[in-house]
Design a protein around this motif. Sequence first.
Motif, short mmCIF file in Angstrom:
data_model
loop_
_atom_site.label_atom_id
_atom_site.label_comp_id
_atom_site.label_asym_id
_atom_site.label_seq_id
_atom_site.Cartn_x
_atom_site.Cartn_y
_atom_site.Cartn_z
N HIS A 125 0.83 -1.19 0.00
CA HIS A 125 0.00 0.00 0.00
C HIS A 125 0.88 1.25 0.00
O HIS A 125 1.20 1.80 1.05
CB HIS A 125 -0.90 0.03 1.24
N GLY A 126 1.31 1.72 -1.16
CA GLY A 126 2.01 3.00 -1.26
C GLY A 126 3.26 3.10 -0.40
O GLY A 126 3.38 3.99 0.43
N ILE A 127 4.21 2.20 -0.61
CA ILE A 127 5.44 2.16 0.19
C ILE A 127 6.40 3.26 -0.23
O ILE A 127 6.71 3.43 -1.42
CB ILE A 127 6.14 0.79 0.06
N ASP A 128 6.88 4.03 0.75
CA ASP A 128 7.96 5.01 0.53
C ASP A 128 9.15 4.61 1.40
O ASP A 128 9.00 4.40 2.61
CB ASP A 128 7.50 6.41 0.94
N LEU A 129 10.32 4.51 0.77
CA LEU A 129 11.50 4.04 1.50
C LEU A 129 12.76 4.58 0.83
O LEU A 129 12.89 4.55 -0.39
CB LEU A 129 11.53 2.50 1.49
#
Length: 347
Positions: A19-23
Amino acid sequence: MELDVRNLVKEYGDTPALHGIDLNVRSGELLALLGPSGSGKTTLLRLIAGLDHPTGGRVLFGGEDASEKTVQERRIGFVFQHYALFRHMTIADNIAYGLRVRPRSSRPSETAIAAKVEELLDLIQLPGYGHRFPNQLSGGQRQRVALARALAVEPRVLLLDEPFGALDAKVRKELRVWLRAFHDRTGHTTLFVTHDQEEALELADRVVVMSAGRIEQIGTPEDIYDRPATPFVYDFIGESVAVPVTVSDGLPFVGIQPVEVPTLPRSLPAGPGRLFIRPEHVTFARDGEGLWATVVSIHRSGSSRRIGFRADGADELIEAIIPSGHEPPRLGTRLALHIQSAGLFAA
């Protein structure tokens, strides 16, 4: 090589996996993706590698969008749980494989390949093993060969998927120490997937805790263990018990008993909550102020004893740990518990 994942989404039919991963993974960092089965950590690793395609979002290597690039174009080194070595090939041929299958225009000479193989055998502490076959090596040695094969193609990023999952506990521990030293020596940007929290906390510079396709918390091992950001992280990392409380006048209450916790703010919002308590943060005394509770269980745990308490007004078992040389209280004894640290979350 810095790695950025931006708003990455993956769906399998109508089933969302991420679900919309930011890393952001810093250059030269050793980062652990930690979570239970089904949390999305292996899916994220496969999307970064290019082994699967996202439903939405982007993957960037050094600021360059790699979303449409193949695995080969991304220059990824991938190490699997079960080694994936070619059984019919020698160790030297396994390590050299990625170099020999390159297009002729970019393929090194056989002399250069042989020199690279010897260099990598020295690096993984297996000099002179090139003529052997995988079935002549231990599990730990085979996993080191798999790592050497991944390094042979000079990857920009190393991805390790449960690299020690097929090994017994003793070998796992030895390889963890080896991998950390190896990483410090080579400095590759490395992501590894694990469901083993001890492994993640011991090895990684930072840990990403995942649950149900979302990131729960990113931080150093100290952040993750000592300062969990969500109830899931508190429950998943280490041991804890969640005791229902009611916050009133700035203090959590168990039944009618106020609980003084030094690490909590002095003014808390009123309402129902859950107080997460770890065994190592509980002490007790025979008198004075504290959370009064009754000893309901005593059992040995390694070199220590675990004392189980049931606080007045609570059903949950609160445990404390004492060294084996200390005399434990008797069953049925009422004692005052002191909670040195705890996490409080709204119910």
